[in-house]
Design an enzyme around this catalytic site. Structure first.
Site, PDB file in Angstrom:
ATOM      1  N   CYS A  57       0.822  -1.225   0.000  1.00 57.31           N
ATOM      2  CA  CYS A  57       0.000   0.000   0.000  1.00 57.31           C
ATOM      3  C   CYS A  57       0.850   1.267   0.000  1.00 57.31           C
ATOM      4  O   CYS A  57       0.336   2.350  -0.241  1.00 57.31           O
ATOM      5  CB  CYS A  57      -0.956  -0.012   1.188  1.00 57.31           C
ATOM      6  SG  CYS A  57      -2.033  -1.450   1.196  1.00 57.31           S
ATOM      7  N   HIS A 115      -3.232   7.079   2.519  1.00 55.61           N
ATOM      8  CA  HIS A 115      -3.701   5.785   2.035  1.00 55.61           C
ATOM      9  C   HIS A 115      -5.083   5.506   2.647  1.00 55.61           C
ATOM     10  O   HIS A 115      -5.281   5.630   3.850  1.00 55.61           O
ATOM     11  CB  HIS A 115      -2.690   4.712   2.438  1.00 55.61           C
ATOM     12  CG  HIS A 115      -3.187   3.326   2.238  1.00 55.61           C
ATOM     13  ND1 HIS A 115      -3.793   2.924   1.064  1.00 55.61           N
ATOM     14  CD2 HIS A 115      -3.198   2.239   3.065  1.00 55.61           C
ATOM     15  CE1 HIS A 115      -4.141   1.654   1.177  1.00 55.61           C
ATOM     16  NE2 HIS A 115      -3.802   1.219   2.379  1.00 55.61           N
ATOM     17  N   ASN A 142     -10.223  -0.126   0.184  1.00 51.71           N
ATOM     18  CA  ASN A 142      -8.767   0.011   0.187  1.00 51.71           C
ATOM     19  C   ASN A 142      -8.223  -0.556  -1.128  1.00 51.71           C
ATOM     20  O   ASN A 142      -8.261  -1.760  -1.342  1.00 51.71           O
ATOM     21  CB  ASN A 142      -8.230  -0.758   1.411  1.00 51.71           C
ATOM     22  CG  ASN A 142      -6.719  -0.763   1.488  1.00 51.71           C
ATOM     23  OD1 ASN A 142      -6.025  -0.450   0.525  1.00 51.71           O
ATOM     24  ND2 ASN A 142      -6.205  -1.145   2.647  1.00 51.71           N
TER      25      ASN A 142
END
Ligand code: UT7
Length: 322
Positions: free
Chosen positions: A110, A249, A279
Site C-alpha cells: 500500500c 492511504h 482500500n
C-alpha cells in the site's frame, strides 16, 4: 529547478461490489462494515492490473499534455501485477507507446505509489531524466480469501497515475521519509509463487491468499503515520497548520480520523473516498489525488502531505508544494 506533478489520472473498474453483496457471502453486515471501516462498496476487475494502469496512465498523460514518447521513466507501484515478468511498467510502456522510457515495478504494497513517486523524484533530481510517469495499481481482489470476513470487506481494485516533471517552477516534491520494518511482515502477508518442481518432496499447488492481523495493522498505522508526517513536516520546516490536505492511504475511516486527531488537525483536511472504493492498496493515494485535482481543489503553491502505510511493514510521508 523544481519538480511538479503536471497531470494526474485514475481508473476504477465498472463492477461494483457492495456491502450487501458481501452479506450474502460471509457473516457480516452493511452496518458493521460502515461503522468499523467507513466502506460502502468497492470495485473489482477481471481485466487485471495492467489494463487499469494503462487507462490511468493515458488519462494522466492527456491531462499533462505530453506525448508518451516524452516519458523517460515509468515506475509502477504494485504488488499484484498480472505477470511475475515482464513487469507491469514494461506492459504499460508498450501499451501507451512510450518506447524510450526506462521501466520497472516497485513492490511496497500500500506504500507502493508513495515510494515510486519518491524514487522517480530522485531520478529527476539527478538530472538524468526529465519526465516520469508514476502509477499505483492493484488488483487485490485476486489475493483476497472471499470466505474471510476480516479481510474481504476491505479491499478493492483500481489504478491512479501522475506525470512528474523537472522544470523551472516553484513546485517541489520532497522532503520525503520512507520506512520499513520487515520483522513485522507476518501481520499482513500474501505468499506468491508456489513450490513446484520435480526435485523437491514438498509440492504446492496453489497461490496463497492474503492473511492479516487487522488489529495489529490498525495500531501500527495510527502510531507510525502521525509520527512520520510530523517528521516530514519538521524536515520541510512547515507547520501542520499550513497544510491544505493530508492525502493518506485509504485503509479505514477510523484510522484516518485517529491520525487527524493525533495531528491536532481537522478531519476535513483528510479527504476520503474509501466509502466508494474501499482500500485499493497502491492505487488509493493517486486515485484520491486525481479526484481532488479534477475537482479543482488544488491551487499553485498549496502545501500537501501524502502518507502511505501497509504490508512490509512499510510506511512513509512526502511533502509537496503543488
Ligand atoms: O493497507 C493496510 C491494510 N490493512 C488495514 O488497514 C487493516 C487495519 N485494521 C482494520 O481496519 C480493522 O482492524 C478491521 C476493520 C480489519 C477489523 O476491525 P476491528 O474493529 O479491529 O475488529 P476486530 O478484529 O477487533 O473484531 C471485533 C469483532 C470480532 O468479534 P468478537 O470476537 O468480538 O465476537 C470479529 O470476529 O468483530 C468481528 N468481525 C466482524 N463482524 C462482522 C470481524 N470482521 C467482521 C465483519 N463483520 N466483517
Amino acid at each position: 529547478m523544481g519538480i511538479r506533478i503536471i497531470g494526474t489520472g485514475s481508473y476504477v473498474p465498472d463492477q461494483i461490489l457492495t456491502n450487501r453483496d458481501l452479506e450474502r457471502m460471509v457473516e457480516t453486515s452493511d452496518a458493521w462494515i460502515r461503522e468499523r471501516t467507513g466502506i460502502g462498496s468497492r470495485r473489482i476487475t477481471e481485466a487485471g492490473t495492467t489494463d487499469m494502469a494503462v487507462k490511468a496512465a493515458k488519462r494522466a498523460a492527456e491531462q499533462a499534455g505530453i506525448f508518451p514518447e516524452e516519458l523517460d521513466l515509468i515506475i509502477v507501484g504494485t504488488s499484484t501485477g498480472d505477470c511475475l515478468f515482464p513487469g507491469t511498467a514494461c506492459e504499460v510502456q508498450a501499451a501507451i507507446g512510450a518506447g524510450s522510457a526506462a521501466c520497472f515495478d516497485l513492490s511496497a504494497a500500500c506504500s507502493g505509489f508513495l515510494f515510486s513517486l519518491n524514487t522517480a523524484c530522485v531520478y529527476l533530481e539527478s538530472g538524468e531524466y526529465e519526465t516520469a510517469l508514476v502509477i499505483g495499481a492493484d488488483t487485490l481482489s485476486k489475493t483476497v480469501d472471499w470466505s474471510d470476513r476480516g479481510t474481504c470487506i476491505l479491499f478493492g481494485d483500481g489504478a491512479g497515475a501522475a506525470v512528474v516533471r523537472r522544470e523551472e517552477s516553484a513546485g517541489c516534491i520532497g522532503p520525503f521519509i520512507m520506512k520499513a520494518d520487515g520483522s513485522r511482515g507476518e501481520c499482513l502477508k500474501c505468499s506468491a509463487v508456489p513450490l513446484r518442481n520435480p526435485f523437491l518432496d514438498k509440492q504446492e499447488d496453489a497461490f496463497g491468499y492474503m492473511a492479516m492481523n487487522g488489529q495489529e495493522v490498525f495500531r501500527f498505522a495510527v502510531k507510525t503515520v502521525p509520527e512520520v508526517m510530523e517528521a516530514v513536516l519538521e524536515k520541510a520546516g512547515v507547520p501542520a497548520e499550513e497544510i491544505q490536505y493530508f492525502i493518506l492511504h485509504q485503509a479505514n475511516e477510523r484510522i484516518l480520523s485517529s491520525v487527524a486527531k493525533r495531528m491536532r488537525q481537522p478531519v476535513s483536511k483528510f479527504p476520503m473516498n474509501l466509502e466508494r472504493y474501499g482500500n485499493t492498496s497502491g492505487a488509493s493515494i493517486p486515485i484520491l489525488l486525481d479526484e481532488l485535482n479534477r475537482q479543482g481543489k488544488f491551487n499553485r503553491g498549496d502545501k500537501i502531505v501524502l502518507a502511505g502505510f501497509g504490508a512490509g511493514l512499510t510506511w512513509g510521508a512526502t511533502f509537496l508544494r503543488w
